[in-house]
Design an enzyme around this catalytic site. Structure first.
Site, mmCIF file in Angstrom:
data_model
loop_
_atom_site.group_PDB
_atom_site.id
_atom_site.type_symbol
_atom_site.label_atom_id
_atom_site.label_comp_id
_atom_site.label_asym_id
_atom_site.label_seq_id
_atom_site.Cartn_x
_atom_site.Cartn_y
_atom_site.Cartn_z
ATOM 1 N N CYS A 106 26.505 33.254 10.160
ATOM 2 C CA CYS A 106 26.296 32.271 10.992
ATOM 3 C C CYS A 106 26.205 32.436 12.346
ATOM 4 O O CYS A 106 27.382 32.699 13.142
ATOM 5 C CB CYS A 106 27.315 31.113 10.341
ATOM 6 S SG CYS A 106 27.022 30.573 8.866
ATOM 7 N N ASN A 143 36.336 44.507 10.733
ATOM 8 C CA ASN A 143 34.917 45.000 11.407
ATOM 9 C C ASN A 143 34.044 45.046 10.318
ATOM 10 O O ASN A 143 33.986 46.310 9.752
ATOM 11 C CB ASN A 143 35.275 46.061 12.364
ATOM 12 C CG ASN A 143 33.775 46.372 13.255
ATOM 13 O OD1 ASN A 143 32.781 45.967 12.877
ATOM 14 N ND2 ASN A 143 33.818 47.285 14.203
ATOM 15 N N THR A 144 33.361 44.199 9.924
ATOM 16 C CA THR A 144 32.244 44.399 8.632
ATOM 17 C C THR A 144 31.442 45.418 8.912
ATOM 18 O O THR A 144 30.609 45.994 8.021
ATOM 19 C CB THR A 144 31.596 43.003 8.423
ATOM 20 O OG1 THR A 144 30.997 42.489 9.384
ATOM 21 C CG2 THR A 144 32.707 41.930 7.874
ATOM 22 N N ASP A 152 26.219 36.971 17.266
ATOM 23 C CA ASP A 152 26.026 37.247 18.787
ATOM 24 C C ASP A 152 24.520 37.991 18.828
ATOM 25 O O ASP A 152 24.288 38.720 18.162
ATOM 26 C CB ASP A 152 26.887 38.453 19.271
ATOM 27 C CG ASP A 152 27.138 38.644 20.587
ATOM 28 O OD1 ASP A 152 25.975 38.312 21.318
ATOM 29 O OD2 ASP A 152 27.935 39.216 21.206
ATOM 30 N N THR A 192 29.963 24.638 10.959
ATOM 31 C CA THR A 192 30.535 25.503 11.846
ATOM 32 C C THR A 192 30.470 25.147 13.320
ATOM 33 O O THR A 192 29.870 24.032 13.646
ATOM 34 C CB THR A 192 29.606 26.655 11.635
ATOM 35 O OG1 THR A 192 28.249 26.406 12.416
ATOM 36 C CG2 THR A 192 29.222 27.095 10.309
ATOM 37 N N GLU A 193 31.741 25.526 13.964
ATOM 38 C CA GLU A 193 31.986 25.174 15.384
ATOM 39 C C GLU A 193 30.407 25.320 16.156
ATOM 40 O O GLU A 193 30.325 24.557 17.024
ATOM 41 C CB GLU A 193 32.934 25.939 15.923
ATOM 42 C CG GLU A 193 34.364 25.633 15.564
ATOM 43 C CD GLU A 193 34.743 25.822 14.152
ATOM 44 O OE1 GLU A 193 34.004 26.620 13.447
ATOM 45 O OE2 GLU A 193 35.805 25.178 13.674
ATOM 46 N N GLU A 194 29.861 26.565 15.997
ATOM 47 C CA GLU A 194 28.678 26.765 16.748
ATOM 48 C C GLU A 194 27.662 25.846 16.518
ATOM 49 O O GLU A 194 26.898 25.338 17.340
ATOM 50 C CB GLU A 194 28.172 28.248 16.759
ATOM 51 C CG GLU A 194 28.856 29.345 17.324
ATOM 52 C CD GLU A 194 28.838 29.098 18.797
ATOM 53 O OE1 GLU A 194 27.799 28.684 19.261
ATOM 54 O OE2 GLU A 194 29.951 29.406 19.448
ATOM 55 N N GLU A 219 36.702 38.066 10.327
ATOM 56 C CA GLU A 219 36.379 38.020 11.779
ATOM 57 C C GLU A 219 37.021 39.302 12.719
ATOM 58 O O GLU A 219 38.386 39.578 12.557
ATOM 59 C CB GLU A 219 37.110 36.798 12.121
ATOM 60 C CG GLU A 219 37.289 36.241 13.777
ATOM 61 C CD GLU A 219 36.044 36.293 14.502
ATOM 62 O OE1 GLU A 219 35.802 37.079 15.352
ATOM 63 O OE2 GLU A 219 35.029 35.558 13.824
ATOM 64 N N ILE A 220 36.484 39.575 13.645
ATOM 65 C CA ILE A 220 36.938 41.082 14.471
ATOM 66 C C ILE A 220 38.094 40.452 15.542
ATOM 67 O O ILE A 220 38.844 41.190 15.910
ATOM 68 C CB ILE A 220 35.781 41.777 14.957
ATOM 69 C CG1 ILE A 220 36.406 43.077 15.477
ATOM 70 C CG2 ILE A 220 35.059 41.018 16.084
ATOM 71 C CD1 ILE A 220 35.046 43.901 15.989
#
Length: 271
Positions: A167, A147-148, A170, A245-247, A112-113
């Site tokens: 998942c 940062n993948t 953006d 997932t939260e989204e 996670e960035i």
């Protein structure tokens, strides 16, 4: 006389208390305020290894750390097994936490960035481990700020991974922003590098245009083929990805659609 603490000070005090074990229970999202998006092309002052063997994963997986020999004391501590599953842009860690008991013998990492979000997931995992210390649950998951788009090959060797989750990424709706999408011709080659033959990329989004974009780019890549729908629906990870997932939960509350597509890493051709 100083006035009452402002919201920023309250967040800092809460996280400090959590790290000192003064606050009990699960961390609360309101104390980890963060913008919804981060620019992947910015310099986020991230720490990353120059090559995978330089990465010390022992601080993230203490339950899977191998006993070091005298010759290995100066080098990064080794794990008893390799990380096999990566959740790119893991958000608040819902997928990681749900998959942990489903894949108890597999090491999973979320990348996670956003700094505050990554810190929340790390504190969440610590709290879960403390809560279930006797069962030694959740020892197989971790979260790393990374940062993948820039550094995925710095963390994982060729053909190391078996599963890779993308998942609700953006969507970057504006055409000039499409270069920031997490699925592209170039990035798909990096996913192919890290995935072993037979490994699976899992994608899910509530934006149909983005779903079509991801399908188009993966199907056009010579290292991937789309997994048939029947096989897709039989995969237990797909059900978890849809609901945990939260989204995904937000889309469910808003009665939106979820578009799922899986892609299998093919064997490299004989040159």
């Amino acid at each position: 006389m100083p006035g009452p603490p402002n919201k920023k000070q309250k967040r800092q005090e809460y996280r400090h208390a959590l790290k000192q074990n003064v606050t009990t229970g699960m961390p609360k999202k309101k104390f980890y305020r963060q913008r919804a998006h981060a620019n992947p092309f910015s310099d986020h002052r991230l720490s990353y290894p120059t090559k995978p063997d330089d990465m010390d994963w022992s601080i993230f997986y203490p339950g899977f750390t191998a006993q070091a020999t005298e010759e290995e004391t100066s080098s990064p501590k080794k794990l008893t097994k390799d990380i096999e599953v990566v959740d790119i842009g893991c958000g608040f860690g819902g997928l990681l936490v749900a998959l942990s008991p489903v894949m108890p013998d597999t090491l999973l990492v979320g990348m996670e960035i956003r700094s505050q979000v990554a810190e929340f997931v790390q504190d969440r995992i610590k709290a879960l481990r403390a809560k279930d210390s006797e069962q030694r649950s959740y020892q197989n998951i971790a979260c790393l700020r990374a940062n993948t788009m820039k550094f995925l090959p710095n963390f994982f060797r060729k053909a190391q991974l078996s599963k890779l989750f993308i998942c609700f990424p953006d969507p970057h709706f504006k055409q000039r922003k499409h270069k920031a999408r997490i699925v592209s011709t170039t990035l798909n080659s990096e996913y192919a590098y890290a995935l072993r033959p037979g490994g699976i990329v899992y994608t899910i989004t509530d934006v149909e245009n983005l779903h079509e974009w991801m399908v188009q780019h993966f199907e056009a890549h010579p290292s991937f083929e789309r997994v048939p729908e029947e096989e897709q629906e039989a995969d237990p990870c797909v059900g978890v990805m849809r609901t945990e997932t939260e989204e995904g939960k937000k889309v469910e509350r808003n009665k939106g659609q979820k578009f799922v597509a899986l892609f299998r890493r093919l064997e490299d051709p004989e040159w």
